[in-house]
Write an enzyme that holds these catalytic residues in place. Sequence first.
Site, PDB file in Angstrom:
ATOM      1  N   GLU A   1      -5.805 -10.129  23.432  1.00 29.55           N
ATOM      2  CA  GLU A   1      -5.937 -11.684  22.976  1.00 29.55           C
ATOM      3  C   GLU A   1      -4.445 -11.530  24.361  1.00 29.55           C
ATOM      4  OE1 GLU A   1      -1.850 -13.105  21.854  1.00 29.55           O
ATOM      5  OE2 GLU A   1      -1.867 -11.706  20.030  1.00 29.55           O
TER       6      GLU A   1
ATOM      7  N   LYS B   1       1.828 -11.087  10.563  1.00 30.95           N
ATOM      8  CA  LYS B   1       3.666 -11.096  11.081  1.00 30.95           C
ATOM      9  C   LYS B   1       4.469 -11.478  10.103  1.00 30.95           C
ATOM     10  CE  LYS B   1       2.539 -14.212  14.738  1.00 30.95           C
ATOM     11  NZ  LYS B   1       1.271 -13.151  14.872  1.00 30.95           N
TER      12      LYS B   1
HETATM   13  N1  PSU Z   1       0.876 -10.710  17.937  1.00 33.46           N
HETATM   14  C1  PSU Z   1       2.100 -10.242  18.477  1.00 33.46           C
HETATM   15  N2  PSU Z   1       2.758 -11.178  19.077  1.00 33.46           N
HETATM   16  C2  PSU Z   1       2.484 -12.681  18.982  1.00 33.46           C
HETATM   17  C3  PSU Z   1       0.613 -12.519  18.033  1.00 33.46           C
HETATM   18  C4  PSU Z   1       0.407 -11.842  17.789  1.00 33.46           C
HETATM   19  O1  PSU Z   1       2.657  -8.850  18.062  1.00 33.46           O
HETATM   20  O2  PSU Z   1       3.020 -13.429  19.940  1.00 33.46           O
HETATM   21  C5  PSU Z   1       0.875 -14.318  18.540  1.00 33.46           C
HETATM   22  C6  PSU Z   1      -1.122 -14.203  18.510  1.00 33.46           C
HETATM   23  O3  PSU Z   1      -1.553 -14.759  19.147  1.00 33.46           O
HETATM   24  C7  PSU Z   1      -1.675 -14.870  16.765  1.00 33.46           C
HETATM   25  C8  PSU Z   1      -0.860 -16.171  17.292  1.00 33.46           C
HETATM   26  O4  PSU Z   1      -2.951 -15.723  17.218  1.00 33.46           O
HETATM   27  O5  PSU Z   1       0.676 -15.180  17.380  1.00 33.46           O
HETATM   28  C9  PSU Z   1       0.012 -16.260  15.658  1.00 33.46           C
HETATM   29  O6  PSU Z   1       0.267 -18.019  16.344  1.00 33.46           O
HETATM   30  P1  PSU Z   1       0.204 -19.176  14.887  1.00 33.46           P
HETATM   31  O7  PSU Z   1       0.970 -18.520  13.834  1.00 33.46           O
HETATM   32  O8  PSU Z   1       0.989 -20.702  15.540  1.00 33.46           O
HETATM   33  O9  PSU Z   1      -1.019 -19.401  14.535  1.00 33.46           O
END
Ligand code: PSU
Length: 298
Positions: free
Chosen positions: A23, A157
């Site tokens: 990604e 996360k």
């Molecule tokens: N994992 C990481 N850092 C990030 C992300 C994931 O170590 O920045 C990103 C990924 O792209 C994931 C996104 O899909 O954060 C999720 O964002 P949200 O909670 O707004 O869907």
Amino acid sequence: MKLTIAPEVQKTLAAGGPVVALESTVIAHGLPRPRNLEVAHAMEADIRALGAIPATIAIHDGNAIVGAGDVLLARLASDGRVAKVSLRDLGPILAARTLGATTVAATVDIAARARVQVLATGGIGGVHRGGEHSLDESADLEAIARNPVCVVSSGAKLVLDLALTLERLETLGVPVIGYGTDEFPAFYVRSSGMRVMHRVNDALGAARIAKEQLARGAGMLLAVPVPAEASLDHDEVESEVMRAIGAAERAGIRGAELTPFLLRALGEATQGRALEANVALLRANARVAAQLALALCV
Ligand code: PSU
Ligand code: MN
């Protein structure tokens, strides 16, 4: 959607060879400069060293790019205006022909169209704390459920509500497979205290499950704990997470900005140890994903 697949990636896919999708939100919005570009290159090199081909996914000039080259990677890492593209943003950003970094959700969607079966990331999005009221649940969860892609991550996360995230994954029918562990990893922290229902001890075991699951047209989560030497202490991180969430509330940060804000706050609060843990787990996950992609080819 117009897919632009790098020649090397296309050739490998046509031959049934191993490809790992990456990604780009983690590059543009998840890691600070200049570390972000170094890590993007390091993950690609880790994947190549094991004999697989990396394919970083992003949106550029009205195309879904599968296999960003060095010039595009550098722009994603340095251009402050790169949009964070989740599923809801794909159509609008493609139409606007602007530069976009894809989240896990959008990356999984594009990977599936290109027939890439494995994706590596750090931690997926999930249900935010208080999600039962805010309904803030990452589009990552449904995207994994709906697309035949195996996502390799260190769980979700830890700024999230991990128990609610596991509940939603269960409802959506996404198998969560512990890689050498019976516990759901908590991103920068090895263990969350929450059990997963299934465990494998190597890439071959993961590939056996992935073959069945992907053939159903659905995805799965392979959960790999952060390497022990980089893991942070659970209680210390937890108190910093609570502080960061409080700061976000006071600043009125929500929606797509919330995840990048919280990760940045944690990085500052731990004097960079969270960043080192993030880098270590991203690279470890890239390697496991490469091994899985190879195991899927035999
Ligand atoms: N994992 C990481 N850092 C990030 C992300 C994931 O170590 O920045 C990103 C990924 O792209 C994931 C996104 O899909 O954060 C999720 O964002 P949200 O909670 O707004 O869907
Ligand atoms: Mn959200």
